[in-house]
Design a protein around this motif. Structure first.
Motif, PDB file in Angstrom:
ATOM      1  N   LEU A 135      85.799  80.811 -75.149  1.00 30.21           N
ATOM      2  CA  LEU A 135      85.278  79.653 -74.589  1.00 30.21           C
ATOM      3  C   LEU A 135      84.089  79.665 -73.624  1.00 30.21           C
ATOM      4  CD1 LEU A 135      88.538  77.539 -74.386  1.00 30.21           C
ATOM      5  CD2 LEU A 135      86.695  77.124 -76.054  1.00 30.21           C
ATOM      6  N   LEU A 136      84.231  80.530 -72.753  1.00 33.61           N
ATOM      7  CA  LEU A 136      83.373  80.940 -71.671  1.00 33.61           C
ATOM      8  C   LEU A 136      81.893  81.267 -72.492  1.00 33.61           C
ATOM      9  CD1 LEU A 136      84.918  83.319 -69.327  1.00 33.61           C
ATOM     10  CD2 LEU A 136      84.159  80.955 -68.994  1.00 33.61           C
ATOM     11  N   CYS A 164      80.863  76.273 -68.418  1.00 31.82           N
ATOM     12  CA  CYS A 164      82.332  76.818 -68.458  1.00 31.82           C
ATOM     13  C   CYS A 164      82.296  77.991 -67.368  1.00 31.82           C
ATOM     14  CB  CYS A 164      82.882  77.430 -69.794  1.00 31.82           C
ATOM     15  SG  CYS A 164      82.844  75.865 -70.790  1.00 31.82           S
ATOM     16  N   GLU A 165      83.469  78.046 -66.730  1.00 31.10           N
ATOM     17  CA  GLU A 165      83.733  79.281 -65.737  1.00 31.10           C
ATOM     18  C   GLU A 165      85.230  79.403 -65.790  1.00 31.10           C
ATOM     19  OE1 GLU A 165      83.137  78.521 -61.497  1.00 31.10           O
ATOM     20  OE2 GLU A 165      83.185  76.146 -62.029  1.00 31.10           O
ATOM     21  N   LEU A 166      85.557  80.788 -65.749  1.00 27.95           N
ATOM     22  CA  LEU A 166      87.023  81.077 -65.527  1.00 27.95           C
ATOM     23  C   LEU A 166      87.478  80.346 -64.024  1.00 27.95           C
ATOM     24  CD1 LEU A 166      89.199  82.846 -66.851  1.00 27.95           C
ATOM     25  CD2 LEU A 166      88.376  84.502 -65.405  1.00 27.95           C
ATOM     26  N   ASP A 167      88.536  79.911 -64.053  1.00 25.53           N
ATOM     27  CA  ASP A 167      89.309  79.234 -62.874  1.00 25.53           C
ATOM     28  C   ASP A 167      90.382  79.953 -62.807  1.00 25.53           C
ATOM     29  OD1 ASP A 167      89.496  77.673 -60.827  1.00 25.53           O
ATOM     30  OD2 ASP A 167      89.754  75.573 -61.806  1.00 25.53           O
ATOM     31  N   ASP A 168      90.936  79.667 -61.503  1.00 27.62           N
ATOM     32  CA  ASP A 168      92.332  80.316 -61.188  1.00 27.62           C
ATOM     33  C   ASP A 168      93.504  79.431 -61.433  1.00 27.62           C
ATOM     34  OD1 ASP A 168      94.534  81.437 -59.665  1.00 27.62           O
ATOM     35  OD2 ASP A 168      93.170  82.058 -58.161  1.00 27.62           O
ATOM     36  N   LEU A 169      94.596  79.910 -61.979  1.00 26.12           N
ATOM     37  CA  LEU A 169      95.702  79.091 -62.334  1.00 26.12           C
ATOM     38  C   LEU A 169      96.145  78.436 -60.988  1.00 26.12           C
ATOM     39  CD1 LEU A 169      97.342  81.503 -64.980  1.00 26.12           C
ATOM     40  CD2 LEU A 169      96.322  79.205 -65.615  1.00 26.12           C
ATOM     41  N   ALA A 170      95.946  79.039 -60.078  1.00 28.33           N
ATOM     42  CA  ALA A 170      96.804  78.479 -58.507  1.00 28.33           C
ATOM     43  C   ALA A 170      95.962  77.190 -58.377  1.00 28.33           C
ATOM     44  CB  ALA A 170      96.664  79.635 -57.693  1.00 28.33           C
ATOM     45  N   ASP A 218      99.678  86.226 -70.865  1.00 25.19           N
ATOM     46  CA  ASP A 218      98.219  86.215 -70.939  1.00 25.19           C
ATOM     47  C   ASP A 218      97.668  84.938 -70.940  1.00 25.19           C
ATOM     48  OD1 ASP A 218      98.530  89.196 -70.773  1.00 25.19           O
ATOM     49  OD2 ASP A 218      98.825  88.988 -73.171  1.00 25.19           O
ATOM     50  N   ILE A 219      97.823  84.057 -70.159  1.00 29.72           N
ATOM     51  CA  ILE A 219      97.329  82.519 -70.133  1.00 29.72           C
ATOM     52  C   ILE A 219      96.219  82.388 -69.071  1.00 29.72           C
ATOM     53  CG2 ILE A 219      97.783  80.285 -69.630  1.00 29.72           C
ATOM     54  CD1 ILE A 219     100.578  80.675 -70.582  1.00 29.72           C
ATOM     55  N   VAL A 220      95.111  81.850 -69.364  1.00 25.62           N
ATOM     56  CA  VAL A 220      93.904  81.834 -68.461  1.00 25.62           C
ATOM     57  C   VAL A 220      93.520  80.253 -68.320  1.00 25.62           C
ATOM     58  CG1 VAL A 220      93.032  84.143 -68.656  1.00 25.62           C
ATOM     59  CG2 VAL A 220      92.206  82.409 -70.229  1.00 25.62           C
ATOM     60  N   VAL A 221      92.849  80.003 -67.432  1.00 24.04           N
ATOM     61  CA  VAL A 221      92.435  78.578 -67.204  1.00 24.04           C
ATOM     62  C   VAL A 221      90.776  78.492 -67.210  1.00 24.04           C
ATOM     63  CG1 VAL A 221      92.766  78.324 -64.835  1.00 24.04           C
ATOM     64  CG2 VAL A 221      92.377  76.205 -66.225  1.00 24.04           C
ATOM     65  N   ILE A 222      90.050  77.757 -68.168  1.00 25.95           N
ATOM     66  CA  ILE A 222      88.674  77.523 -68.139  1.00 25.95           C
ATOM     67  C   ILE A 222      88.474  76.171 -67.726  1.00 25.95           C
ATOM     68  CG2 ILE A 222      86.763  77.687 -69.647  1.00 25.95           C
ATOM     69  CD1 ILE A 222      88.052  80.066 -69.438  1.00 25.95           C
ATOM     70  N   LYS A 223      87.400  76.293 -66.636  1.00 23.22           N
ATOM     71  CA  LYS A 223      87.141  75.063 -66.159  1.00 23.22           C
ATOM     72  C   LYS A 223      85.708  74.571 -67.042  1.00 23.22           C
ATOM     73  CE  LYS A 223      85.795  72.764 -61.662  1.00 23.22           C
ATOM     74  NZ  LYS A 223      85.751  72.827 -60.200  1.00 23.22           N
ATOM     75  N   ALA A 224      85.683  73.461 -67.470  1.00 18.20           N
ATOM     76  CA  ALA A 224      84.190  72.839 -68.011  1.00 18.20           C
ATOM     77  C   ALA A 224      83.932  71.681 -67.241  1.00 18.20           C
ATOM     78  CB  ALA A 224      84.631  72.636 -69.368  1.00 18.20           C
TER      79      ALA A 224
END
Length: 263
Positions: free
Chosen positions: A148-149, A162-168, A92-98
């Protein structure tokens, strides 16, 4: 596992930087042992991961896996899992791009971390923070990512989006490594640090006094503290230093060492 063994582990880490982590992880392992399922920790630094491995080794029938969201992540979540559990749980890990406008202010890693802590966020809810020009990627658990979003709107004096990014999209970390062959007067931590980081022993002692140097991810208590093969030194802004081999004494009584410095 008997209460005596539990107390032995907790006593081993008592008084260290990992004392609180050890208690949390022991409790988690015991919950897994009772439920025969799994539990996931917050993000752990390398020392915390070492503690998790030690605890798992003392609980028969339990293993521990790690994940930080991308290959080479420094901060990772630990999953204690019962060997009989048939499921395939995720981390359950996500990445947020700021992103921000870098024309007016330079934002660094410390600024981002300060903004997160200013929101009242506990450090174990956040993984690595990856800086890149006018953006950064923040690894977090999924619930914190959603927070965070909605709430991370400013870092320092700069507004951020902020936006949800892809771990890839995260490039695996590639570390440069330099092999260092040296002779030292002793295996004191200040001698090893001076040889590995290319400084004097007095400068190394000053860095230790300023709490800049860690040994196996714990604060160095004294410049005279001893190191051995396999130990890892780390210094803020200067990378990690691994003691690969102690090669014995020279004719002049100095000690040969093989070190690897990672940038």
């Amino acid at each position: 596992m008997s209460s005596e063994q539990r107390e032995k582990i907790i006593r081993f880490y008592k008084g260290t930087e990992g004392a609180e982590t050890a208690v949390k992880l022991v409790d988690m392992a015991e919950q897994v042992q009772r439920s025969q399922k799994f539990r996931i920790s917050g993000f752990l630094d390398p020392y915390g991961q070492e503690i998790a491995e030690t605890i798992a080794a003392n609980y028969p029938g339990i293993r521990v896996d790690f994940e930080g969201g991308y290959p080479g992540a420094e901060r990772q979540r630990a999953m204690f899992i019962d060997n009989t559990f048939g499921g395939n749980p995720g981390f359950d890990i996500v990445v947020i791009k700021a992103s921000w406008n870098g024309q007016y202010e330079h934002i660094g890693h410390r600024d981002v971390l300060g903004a997160l802590m200013g929101q009242g966020i506990e450090r174990d809810r956040i993984g690595d923070i990856l800086m890149s020009g006018e953006t950064c990627r923040i690894l977090a658990d999924d619930k914190m990512g959603a927070f965070l979003l909605d709430n991370l709107t400013q870092i320092g004096r700069s507004g951020v989006s902020c936006e949800l990014d892809d771990l890839a999209n995260i490039t695996p970390k590639e570390e440069r490594c330099k092999e260092i062959k040296a002779t030292v007067a002793s295996l004191r931590v200040d001698s090893i640090a001076a040889a590995g980081y290319g400084s004097s022993r007095s400068r190394a002692a000053s860095d230790i006094a300023a709490d800049k140097l860690k040994l196996n991810w714990q604060p160095v208590k004294s410049a005279s503290q001893s190191v051995k093969e396999g130990d890892v030194l780390s210094m803020r802004g200067r990378g990690r230093l691994e003691v690969v081999e102690v090669r014995g004494s020279t004719k002049k009584g100095r000690i040969g060492v093989l070190l690897k410095r990672y940038f």
